[in-house]
Design an enzyme around this catalytic site. Structure first.
Site, PDB file in Angstrom:
ATOM      1  N   GLY A   1     145.976  71.332  98.177  1.00  0.00           N
ATOM      2  CA  GLY A   1     145.145  70.529  98.778  1.00  0.00           C
ATOM      3  C   GLY A   1     143.572  71.203  99.191  1.00  0.00           C
ATOM      4  O   GLY A   1     143.008  70.925 100.170  1.00  0.00           O
ATOM      5  N   SER A   2     143.156  72.277  98.338  1.00  0.00           N
ATOM      6  CA  SER A   2     142.107  72.931  98.856  1.00  0.00           C
ATOM      7  C   SER A   2     140.796  72.103  98.481  1.00  0.00           C
ATOM      8  O   SER A   2     139.808  72.116  99.151  1.00  0.00           O
ATOM      9  CB  SER A   2     141.931  74.408  97.799  1.00  0.00           C
ATOM     10  OG  SER A   2     141.338  73.814  96.569  1.00  0.00           O
TER      11      SER A   2
ATOM     12  N   MET B   1     149.033  65.017  90.601  1.00  0.00           N
ATOM     13  CA  MET B   1     149.527  65.379  89.225  1.00  0.00           C
ATOM     14  C   MET B   1     150.480  64.121  88.804  1.00  0.00           C
ATOM     15  O   MET B   1     151.543  64.593  88.161  1.00  0.00           O
ATOM     16  CB  MET B   1     150.246  66.594  89.160  1.00  0.00           C
ATOM     17  CG  MET B   1     149.498  67.840  89.767  1.00  0.00           C
ATOM     18  SD  MET B   1     148.042  68.035  88.919  1.00  0.00           S
ATOM     19  CE  MET B   1     148.458  69.059  87.678  1.00  0.00           C
ATOM     20  N   ARG B   2     150.240  63.027  89.033  1.00  0.00           N
ATOM     21  CA  ARG B   2     150.957  61.755  88.310  1.00  0.00           C
ATOM     22  C   ARG B   2     149.826  60.920  87.342  1.00  0.00           C
ATOM     23  O   ARG B   2     148.496  60.674  87.902  1.00  0.00           O
ATOM     24  CB  ARG B   2     151.632  60.791  89.180  1.00  0.00           C
ATOM     25  CG  ARG B   2     152.395  61.477  90.337  1.00  0.00           C
ATOM     26  CD  ARG B   2     153.606  62.155  89.659  1.00  0.00           C
ATOM     27  NE  ARG B   2     154.423  61.061  88.954  1.00  0.00           N
ATOM     28  CZ  ARG B   2     155.561  61.514  88.310  1.00  0.00           C
ATOM     29  NH1 ARG B   2     155.694  62.626  88.186  1.00  0.00           N
ATOM     30  NH2 ARG B   2     156.212  60.512  87.675  1.00  0.00           N
TER      31      ARG B   2
ATOM     32  N   HIS C   1     138.751  67.751  87.427  1.00  0.00           N
ATOM     33  CA  HIS C   1     139.704  68.212  86.388  1.00  0.00           C
ATOM     34  C   HIS C   1     139.031  69.564  86.076  1.00  0.00           C
ATOM     35  O   HIS C   1     137.940  69.827  86.218  1.00  0.00           O
ATOM     36  CB  HIS C   1     139.651  67.344  85.122  1.00  0.00           C
ATOM     37  CG  HIS C   1     140.316  68.123  83.972  1.00  0.00           C
ATOM     38  ND1 HIS C   1     141.641  67.721  83.953  1.00  0.00           N
ATOM     39  CD2 HIS C   1     139.933  68.680  82.798  1.00  0.00           C
ATOM     40  CE1 HIS C   1     142.128  68.505  82.695  1.00  0.00           C
ATOM     41  NE2 HIS C   1     141.095  68.718  82.191  1.00  0.00           N
TER      42      HIS C   1
ATOM     43  N   ASP D   1     142.014  61.930  81.804  1.00  0.00           N
ATOM     44  CA  ASP D   1     141.079  62.780  81.725  1.00  0.00           C
ATOM     45  C   ASP D   1     139.791  62.213  80.754  1.00  0.00           C
ATOM     46  O   ASP D   1     139.279  63.076  80.410  1.00  0.00           O
ATOM     47  CB  ASP D   1     141.424  64.298  81.301  1.00  0.00           C
ATOM     48  CG  ASP D   1     142.413  64.700  82.184  1.00  0.00           C
ATOM     49  OD1 ASP D   1     142.520  64.519  83.572  1.00  0.00           O
ATOM     50  OD2 ASP D   1     143.133  65.646  81.787  1.00  0.00           O
TER      51      ASP D   1
ATOM     52  N   GLU E   1     134.617  73.691  91.938  1.00  0.00           N
ATOM     53  CA  GLU E   1     135.346  72.550  91.960  1.00  0.00           C
ATOM     54  C   GLU E   1     134.821  71.952  93.508  1.00  0.00           C
ATOM     55  O   GLU E   1     134.533  70.844  93.928  1.00  0.00           O
ATOM     56  CB  GLU E   1     136.588  72.435  91.904  1.00  0.00           C
ATOM     57  CG  GLU E   1     137.315  72.868  90.604  1.00  0.00           C
ATOM     58  CD  GLU E   1     138.728  72.528  90.427  1.00  0.00           C
ATOM     59  OE1 GLU E   1     139.313  71.481  91.164  1.00  0.00           O
ATOM     60  OE2 GLU E   1     139.240  73.370  89.760  1.00  0.00           O
TER      61      GLU E   1
HETATM   62  C1  GAR Z   1     142.704  71.876  90.969  1.00  0.00           C
HETATM   63  O1  GAR Z   1     142.119  72.715  90.383  1.00  0.00           O
HETATM   64  C2  GAR Z   1     142.121  70.558  90.280  1.00  0.00           C
HETATM   65  O2  GAR Z   1     141.071  70.630  89.361  1.00  0.00           O
HETATM   66  C3  GAR Z   1     143.539  70.237  89.474  1.00  0.00           C
HETATM   67  O3  GAR Z   1     144.463  70.870  90.183  1.00  0.00           O
HETATM   68  C4  GAR Z   1     144.171  71.680  91.377  1.00  0.00           C
HETATM   69  C5  GAR Z   1     144.376  71.326  92.732  1.00  0.00           C
HETATM   70  O4  GAR Z   1     143.987  72.200  93.516  1.00  0.00           O
HETATM   71  N1  GAR Z   1     143.751  68.946  88.820  1.00  0.00           N
HETATM   72  C6  GAR Z   1     144.267  68.807  87.777  1.00  0.00           C
HETATM   73  O5  GAR Z   1     145.006  69.769  87.005  1.00  0.00           O
HETATM   74  C7  GAR Z   1     144.574  67.339  87.462  1.00  0.00           C
HETATM   75  N2  GAR Z   1     145.130  67.124  86.024  1.00  0.00           N
HETATM   76  P1  GAR Z   1     143.939  71.908  95.185  1.00  0.00           P
HETATM   77  O6  GAR Z   1     145.131  71.059  95.445  1.00  0.00           O
HETATM   78  O7  GAR Z   1     143.707  73.280  95.721  1.00  0.00           O
HETATM   79  O8  GAR Z   1     142.710  71.021  94.994  1.00  0.00           O
END
Ligand code: GAR
Length: 210
Positions: free
Chosen positions: A12-13, A90-91, A109, A145, A174
């Site tokens: 969850g950053s 991730m679902r 993404h 995506d 991001e």
């Molecule tokens: C992030 O890099 C996001 O872009 C990616 O997961 C990470 C979550 O990090 N998302 C995907 O790969 C979606 N398919 P976070 O939990 O620290 O925000």
């Protein structure tokens, strides 16, 4: 202010950055809920500590995606949520769920879409030898995506990079573009025409395309 839920599966950053941005009084969205499909997601504890309502809907206890999504939908209705931000969720969703939220759901993404849809984007970018990589915030449509792009940021791929160093460089961007994209969409500053998101030119600079 737009009642927004952040959906997470892990650390969850990006969620942290959205919560921080939404604390500004003039921000057009408020984070009314953080929802995870994993009850043990580290992000849930952080959100709770930040004073945000949290909920978990464990996908593993449901017979199928539809049942899981109906539970999600009930939680979202309970909290009177108007807008969704997927942040490391991730679902994949069914077309039914997406149709409930069409135009009201963003995803981030870790690649410059339409390049590198799916997983392991940093490893694949390194394997291809690309020199520019990055991240994308886009509206969610039923196809994985895909969907109109709200914001992108590019980073260089450097000689010494591995997936971890490249991923960290992308993640820092991001954290910049997701709050920016949510602000643009929630304030009504942008409009969608077909596959294009228009009206955000004032926000763009050489590095960020938003
Ligand atoms: C992030 O890099 C996001 O872009 C990616 O997961 C990470 C979550 O990090 N998302 C995907 O790969 C979606 N398919 P976070 O939990 O620290 O925000």
């Amino acid at each position: 202010r737009l009642r927004t839920a952040i959906l997470i599966s892990g650390r969850g950053s990006n969620m942290d950055e959205l919560i921080a941005a939404a604390r500004a009084p003039e921000f057009p969205a408020q984070i009314a809920l953080v929802l995870s499909n994993r009850p043990d997601a580290p992000g849930l504890a952080k959100a709770k500590a930040a004073g945000i309502a949290v909920a978990a809907v464990d996908h593993k206890i449901y017979a199928g995606r539809e049942e899981f999504e109906r539970s999600l939908q009930i939680v979202l209705e309970t909290y009177r949520i108007d807008f969704l931000c997927l942040a490391g969720f991730m679902r994949l969703f069914t077309p039914w769920f997406i149709s409930q939220w069409r135009g009201r759901i963003l995803n981030i993404h870790p690649a410059l879409l339409p390049a590198y849809r799916g997983l392991h984007t940093h490893e694949r970018a390194l394997a291809d030898g690309v020199k520019i990589h990055g991240c994308t915030v886009h509206f969610v449509v039923p196809e994985m995506d895909e969907g109109p792009i709200v914001a992108q940021a590019a980073v260089p791929v450097l000689d010494g990079d591995d997936a971890e160093t490249l991923g960290a460089r992308v993640l820092a961007q991001e954290h910049v573009i997701y709050p920016l994209a949510l602000r643009l969409v929630a304030s009504g500053a942008v409009r969608v025409e077909g596959n294009r998101v228009l009206g955000a030119l004032a926000e763009s600079d050489a590095r960020l395309v938003a």
